[in-house]
Design an enzyme around this catalytic site. Structure first.
Site, PDB file in Angstrom:
ATOM      1  N   GLY A   1      52.291  37.177  55.678  1.00 12.06           N
ATOM      2  CA  GLY A   1      53.279  36.789  56.684  1.00 12.06           C
ATOM      3  C   GLY A   1      53.649  37.818  57.726  1.00 12.06           C
ATOM      4  O   GLY A   1      53.240  37.703  58.878  1.00 12.06           O
ATOM      5  N   MET A   2      54.377  38.860  57.325  1.00 11.38           N
ATOM      6  CA  MET A   2      54.837  39.850  58.296  1.00 11.38           C
ATOM      7  C   MET A   2      53.656  40.563  58.930  1.00 11.38           C
ATOM      8  O   MET A   2      53.649  40.832  60.126  1.00 11.38           O
ATOM      9  CB  MET A   2      55.727  40.880  57.585  1.00 11.38           C
ATOM     10  CG  MET A   2      57.194  40.884  57.965  1.00 11.38           C
ATOM     11  SD  MET A   2      57.630  39.994  59.423  1.00 11.38           S
ATOM     12  CE  MET A   2      58.331  41.338  60.322  1.00 11.38           C
TER      13      MET A   2
ATOM     14  N   ASP B   1      57.844  32.914  52.741  1.00 19.30           N
ATOM     15  CA  ASP B   1      56.467  33.406  52.798  1.00 19.30           C
ATOM     16  C   ASP B   1      55.497  32.295  53.151  1.00 19.30           C
ATOM     17  O   ASP B   1      54.628  32.437  54.002  1.00 19.30           O
ATOM     18  CB  ASP B   1      56.045  33.928  51.421  1.00 19.30           C
ATOM     19  CG  ASP B   1      56.449  35.362  51.235  1.00 19.30           C
ATOM     20  OD1 ASP B   1      56.431  36.089  52.253  1.00 19.30           O
ATOM     21  OD2 ASP B   1      56.775  35.732  50.111  1.00 19.30           O
TER      22      ASP B   1
ATOM     23  N   ASP C   1      12.457  32.193  29.621  1.00 17.77           N
ATOM     24  CA  ASP C   1      13.309  31.044  29.927  1.00 17.77           C
ATOM     25  C   ASP C   1      14.603  31.049  29.117  1.00 17.77           C
ATOM     26  O   ASP C   1      15.495  30.247  29.348  1.00 17.77           O
ATOM     27  CB  ASP C   1      12.562  29.728  29.652  1.00 17.77           C
ATOM     28  CG  ASP C   1      11.874  29.189  30.904  1.00 17.77           C
ATOM     29  OD1 ASP C   1      11.840  29.911  31.913  1.00 17.77           O
ATOM     30  OD2 ASP C   1      11.356  28.064  30.867  1.00 17.77           O
TER      31      ASP C   1
END
Lengths: 467, 508
Positions: free
Chosen positions: B429-430, B294, B36
């Site tokens: 993005g692109m 962006d 434990d």
């Protein structure tokens, strides 16, 4: 156990200290993978679940075939009916996963609240129609790898006791065998059978990865010995047949309960051999099995010599160095014996539990190895105290410490080389072929630190703490 | 009984141990069965801790169970007191040993007679609270203990510090990016001319706790750990509490304005507006990122958020307010504090989910098919299965949440890190446009480098099966080495024996 069977010269101590090792429920981590049609249900608390999830990191991957039955306040205070609760969960498991067997893993909590798992299982089993195996892998009685022992001992009672009478059933049992032989001439199969020497059936016990199972089976085949089956098998439905008087032999040093169950409950004969770890141990293991069947082993000298020659590049890195075992997974004696044979010295072997009878042959080999190598016998410390051990490590300054995960980084930070003991639990270390893998693990910290040694990065803590 | 596959918050004793072992020179004794004490493994391995974890398990085994554990626990406490001279020893049971109903308080009192340091029993119900609640409670308990002790001895300092000062409450070991957040918060306070009165519990000495009331205010960055302590200090000493998580540009500003208010109410004359403006517009890159081209492509993208209250709420606000991302649902596993969460996020998402059932969360993700997930390691795993990217923003902690480089989530550097995390989680993005035009990254079937392409060797069925069992990432190497071995020996067929021999010879 029987003290008179132990070698008198090995020094045993029982420190009964505070030591760290993993909880025995960790066996779920490898057993669910090994037994492909199983479902493991750990009946315990959040503490158990969080251990498997965060310290062992198995939960996420095991999800389809492993779960927690998390005990809540109502279960603890006995306000809820255990049978109804377990039934609800197992019915759901059957519906979602339909396993061939559900293994209930009892924990410390089920022990303390005295949940009668063995009493509940047969009733539920007949009600839902799936075998339920009960193993008490609790930390009150067992350490780490002994969890496997509890599961295998429970499964041993489930192995069929007779070759099934009905021919159809037999066909089915051999269906896979048949597929493997598909397309081969009958004579070929017969010829294959004749490669074996006539001997009483032999079943091996211990959970090993499949490639290692194949490997060890083949090693024995080379001596004309046929392995009738393995406990555990890949599938629960393929458990080996165990008849009275059959021979059994273990491959892992932590299976003393399974051994006892096989002897007492199944009336099998136990072959007490050293364990097939390292080329020396593997050879001794094969020789012992051969001797029981009255077979003269062939080619073992060359085989062992060839393995030693193949690992010389590793052995030369550790020859003359010392290794300290803090004690964790009960593989310590076998590993120490192999490393002493490699030329290392071992001042101390910590071990959570020492069954001097089941490990008798291994202890004898350890003693013999020390004598042959001309090194002092190690001190064997059962239930060690980690704090005291660390003081001894500071004093002895061993070249390597094999330790549980909790102590590895702090020791490294103090300039002491370590290797995690759990790696030996999960790596493939059995048989001739895998000797190289053990040495790969053992030498890695030494090799790593050799490549860093000119950097002066040995002690990475500012002042020595009070520890 | 509950069928559980995963837990978002750990058991209570983990919370207690996180607090106890964060303090300097405090030791914890666990009254627990073997195994434990895996907290030590988590701290040593996940946090890559160099020092031995100051936690010792006093092991409950079958013998202890039969005889009771009284002497053993008392002995272990007094032994540790002698060995390491800790200022404080905290005794805690686990879920398991708590049901033994032993009188641990009595053990503590007996041990206290002999021990030089202080001894305390962590007062936590192991079946009613989780890790987070227990951590909060234990911190409160320790602070209260030392304040009352000082009061009894007449050692409580009077008055405030001369200059405005702060207690940062809730930084602890095994916390999600806690160390880096702490560095960032200290830097922020220094920038604002606020002195650090104390940081607790991480790295603090219990002897400093009596000085907590001298601070002008308490800052509680994480809702899960520290609020109880802060409320106690407010009731006892009237120390005001700022409990706005400074995560994201807007919330950081709100937090700073709140600090400004509590300081000025106490007679200071501070004005942080210029600092906020300077940081927001020119130092932090996050506001600029939001305005940049962006981020335009993120507008209206769908995301889901799940985590603890602190991180899930803050993240929801960042995504919705600062980046124009559409948060379809936001969720928390802190069921005990659900009202607060609802109130915080309701206006920023379509739906609020309160659950600690990972299956239900997985289903909720699959149902809405977001473009990105911000969740825990579990949601990352779900994301992998559904092929949806996931940024990890909350505990349960994982070794990946202890990066070696500096990665805070709070303050102005935190805003940069979050912007990176968000940006990298979405398809960029692109790339997004190109994917639409060309219909995916891989337009051709991949021509795999066949490992068996020009093999003149014959693998028999057993060997082939064995080879297939070798993990994919090394299979090619094993195959090449085995074949090389066979060729050198003029073998034409590869059997199992050849495979093993090759392994023995060349480590194939």
């Amino acid at each position: 156990m029987t003290a008179d069977t132990q070698p008198q010269t090995l020094n045993f101590e029982c420190e009964t200290g505070n030591y760290h090792t993993f909880c025995p429920i960790s066996c779920v981590a490898w057993l669910y993978q090994k037994i492909e049609d199983s479902f493991f249900l750990v009946i315990g608390t959040k503490t158990c679940g969080y251990f498997l999830q965060n310290a062992m990191g198995v939960m996420i991957f095991a999800e389809p075939r492993y779960a927690m039955a998390e005990l809540e306040e109502g279960d603890i205070s006995a306000q809820l009916n255990d049978y109804e609760e377990l039934k609800r969960l197992c019915v759901q498991i059957k519906r979602d996963r339909n396993p061939s067997v559900i293994v209930w893993i009892g924990t410390c909590t089920t022990e303390i609240i005295k949940m009668d798992l063995e009493g509940l299982a047969p009733k539920l089993e007949s009600e839902i129609g799936i075998p339920i195996v009960v193993a008490r892998a609790n930390g009150l009685d067992y350490a780490f790898t002994q969890g496997e022992d509890t599961v295998l001992a429970a499964m041993a009672t489930r192995c069929p006791d007779k070759t099934p009478v009905a021919e159809t059933e037999k066909e089915e049992r051999n269906a896979i065998q048949k597929l493997l032989h598909f397309g081969r001439q009958k004579e070929e199969v017969v010829a294959e059978e004749s490669e074996y020497i006539q001997h009483p059936p032999l079943v091996l016990f211990g959970s090993l990865p499949d490639p290692v199972v194949t490997n060890l089976t083949l090693e024995l085949k080379k001596q004309g010995i046929k392995v009738s089956g393995w406990l555990p098998a890949k599938r629960f439905t393929e458990l080996p047949i165990l008849e009275e008087g059959n021979y059994v032999c273990g491959v892992n040093p932590f299976l003393s309960r399974t051994a006892t169950t096989l002897m007492r409950r199944r009336k099998c004969k136990l072959i007490g051999a050293p364990f097939p770890i390292g080329p020396d141990g593997t050879r001794a293991w094969i020789e012992k099995i051969c001797s029981v069947f009255g077979i003269e082993p062939k080619g073992l000298d060359e085989r062992e010599a060839q393995i030693w020659a193949g690992v010389e590049d590793y052995v030369k890195l550790i020859r003359g160095k010392s290794v300290f075992f803090m004690g964790d997974n009960l593989l310590e004696i076998s590993l120490a014996r192999f490393l002493i044979r490699c030329g290392m010295t071992v001042p101390e072997i910590g071990i959570p539990y020492m069954d001097k009878r089941y490990q008798g042959a291994e202890l004898a080999l350890l003693e013999k190895t020390c004598q042959e190598m001309g090194v002092p016998l190690p001190k064997i410390v059962e239930k060690p105290d980690n704090y005291n051990q660390i003081q001894r490590i500071y004093e002895l300054q061993p070249d390597l410490v094999i330790t549980g995960m909790a102590h590895a980084n702090p020791l490294e930070a103090r300039g002491i080389n370590t290797k995690w003991s759990v790696e030996f639990t999960f790596a493939q270390i059995h048989g001739f072929t895998n000797a190289r893998d053990i040495l790969e693990l053992v030498t890695r910290p030494l090799r790593r630190n050799t490549s860093l040694k000119d950097l002066g990065w040995n002690k990475l803590v500012k002042e020595e703490a009070n520890v | 009984m509950k069928l559980a596959y995963w837990m978002y918050a750990g058991p209570a004793h983990i919370g207690t141990l996180r607090v106890a072992s964060s303090f300097k020179n405090v030791h914890a004794i666990m009254h627990a069965p073997l195994g434990d004490d895996y907290f030590n493994v988590m701290r040593s391995m996940l946090e890559r801790e160099r020092d031995f974890t100051p936690v010792t398990a006093s092991i409950v085994d079958r013998n202890v169970l039969a005889r009771g554990s009284q002497e053993k626990v008392v002995d272990n406490i007094t032994r540790k007191d002698k060995e390491e001279h800790p200022d404080l020893i905290v005794l805690t049971p686990t879920c398991t040993s708590s049901i033994l109903q032993e009188d641990l308080q009595n053990f503590v009192e007996r041990a206290q007679l002999e021990a030089k340091g202080d001894v305390m029993l962590a007062d936590v119900n192991h079946y009613r609270v989780n890790e987070l609640q227990a951590a909060d409670r234990t911190l409160h308990q320790i602070v209260q203990y030392y304040i009352e002790k000082a009061r009894k001895k007449g050692e409580l300092p009077h008055g405030k510090t001369e200059k405005p000062s702060v207690n940062i409450i809730g930084i602890s070991t095994l916390g999600f990016h806690n160390q880096h957040d702490c560095t960032e918060l200290k830097r922020l306070m220094t920038d604002l001319g606020i002195e650090l009165n104390a940081v607790i519990p991480e790295g603090a000495s219990v002897h400093e706790l009596k000085n907590l009331p001298r601070a002008w205010f308490n800052l509680v960055p994480y809702r899960e750990l520290g609020l109880m302590t802060a409320h106690y200090l407010k009731e006892e000493f009237g120390v005001p509490c700022v409990e706005i998580t400074p995560m994201g540009v807007v919330e950081t500003a709100r937090c700073l304005r709140s600090i400004q208010k509590v300081l000025n109410e106490q007679g200071a004359t501070v004005d942080y507006e210029k600092y906020i403006e300077e940081q927001t517009l020119y130092v932090s890159q996050a506001a600029w990122f939001s305005r940049s081209i962006d981020c335009q492509n993120l507008t209206g993208k769908k995301a889901v958020v799940f985590g603890d209250n602190t991180h899930a709420a803050a993240m929801t606000k960042v995504l919705a307010r600062e980046m124009g991302i559409h948060v379809v649902w936001a969720g928390t596993y802190c069921k005990y504090d659900a009202d607060w969460f609802r109130e915080q996020v309701s206006e920023y998402c379509d739906e609020v989910i309160i659950s600690d059932d990972n299956g239900a969360i997985g289903d909720a993700i699959a149902r809405v098919e977001p473009s990105a997930i911000f969740g825990t390691q579990m949601e990352r795993h779900v994301g992998k299965r559904l092929n949806i990217p996931c940024g990890v923003i909350a505990a349960p902690i994982h070794i990946q949440n202890f990066p070696i480089g500096y990665k805070p989530f709070m303050g102005y550097e935190g805003t940069n890190q979050i912007a990176d995390l968000v940006y990298n989680s979405f398809t960029l993005g692109m790339e997004d446009h190109l994917l639409e035009i060309f219909g995916g990254h891989d337009t051709k079937e991949v021509i795999t480098k066949g490992i068996s392409a020009d093999s003149d060797l014959n693998w028999n069925k057993e060997a082939q099966t064995e080879l297939n069992k070798v993990p994919g990432f090394v299979r090619g190497k094993v195959k090449r080495n085995t074949e090389k071995f066979a060729r050198e020996r003029g073998l034409t067929e590869i059997t199992l024996e050849v495979m093993y021999a090759a392994k023995e010879a060349v480590g194939a």
